[in-house]
Design a protein around this motif. Sequence first.
Motif, PDB file in Angstrom:
ATOM      1  N   ASN A  37       0.835  -1.206   0.000  1.00 29.24           N
ATOM      2  CA  ASN A  37       0.000   0.000   0.000  1.00 29.24           C
ATOM      3  C   ASN A  37       0.868   1.254   0.000  1.00 29.24           C
ATOM      4  OD1 ASN A  37      -2.507  -1.425   0.268  1.00 29.24           O
ATOM      5  ND2 ASN A  37      -2.041  -1.732   2.426  1.00 29.24           N
ATOM      6  N   GLN A  89      -6.760   2.033   4.243  1.00 26.86           N
ATOM      7  CA  GLN A  89      -5.757   1.070   3.795  1.00 26.86           C
ATOM      8  C   GLN A  89      -5.931  -0.242   4.552  1.00 26.86           C
ATOM      9  OE1 GLN A  89      -3.940   2.214   1.047  1.00 26.86           O
ATOM     10  NE2 GLN A  89      -5.417   3.831   1.487  1.00 26.86           N
ATOM     11  N   THR A  93       1.500   0.467   5.253  1.00 26.93           N
ATOM     12  CA  THR A  93       1.447   1.482   4.198  1.00 26.93           C
ATOM     13  C   THR A  93       2.701   2.348   4.230  1.00 26.93           C
ATOM     14  OG1 THR A  93      -0.978   1.563   4.373  1.00 26.93           O
ATOM     15  CG2 THR A  93       0.109   3.465   3.339  1.00 26.93           C
TER      16      THR A  93
END
Length: 264
Positions: A37, A89, A93
């Motif tokens: 991500n 998300q 990330t």
Amino acid sequence: MKLSSFAASVVALSACLFASTAANAQDAQPARGPVKNIVLVHGAWVDGSGWQPVYDILKKDGYHVTLVQEPLTSLEDDVSATRRVLDLQNGPTILVGHSYGGSIITEAGVHPNVVGLVYVAAHAPNVGEDEGALGKGTPSFTAQQAGAIEKTGDGYTYLNPADFPKDFAADLPIKQARFEAHAQMLTAAKVFTTPLTAAAWTSKPSWGIVAGDDKIINPDLERWYYARAHSHTTVIPGASHSVYESRPQQVAAVIEDAAQHAQQ
């Protein structure tokens, strides 16, 4: 015999419960290995569309990429806009910020989904600091250029469209630079002077890109930020402040390096 059977049952049940608890604890741990991500945060006077060249590369390489369109009305509003995207998300990330976006990711990066930060020609203040004061200590070419930064009556700033191409986007095609000069997002002056209340780079790994010919932020200030944060630093010689648009392959490579190594 009955007591022994009961004791054996208790031991067996305890073992099952322990195994289940251990498995649940393992499941609760954040995933290790490469991060998939990526969240991209733009800076002042522009919007997220400038990230498209980097976005395209990252998507092609298999990353889940999301852009934040912050309102540029206050640091608090911009951090909130970023946190909303981070909430969406589905796991670890990498949070990336350009220019003033560096201040945003520094504060928003304490979010639990964030495992690494990437600063792209960006500010990285500490708690209690603001980028305006730090910029005065190491002024940029633009800051010393009379009339380059304009201000509206209600406190919003923008770059003089005549100065934008050479100051912000000197290594972009002139037609594109002129378009961006007239498509600016006016930015509240107070975003540059609001002290930060959190600094994610003090507890999370970071990567930094120095734009070698940056006129909006002094490249020496970028180097100082990244040295203080112990960031993995890449210098791109000759790059303007629009390095994320003009050198997308190099910028994407740094982001992917962060994704591959942030959790090691």
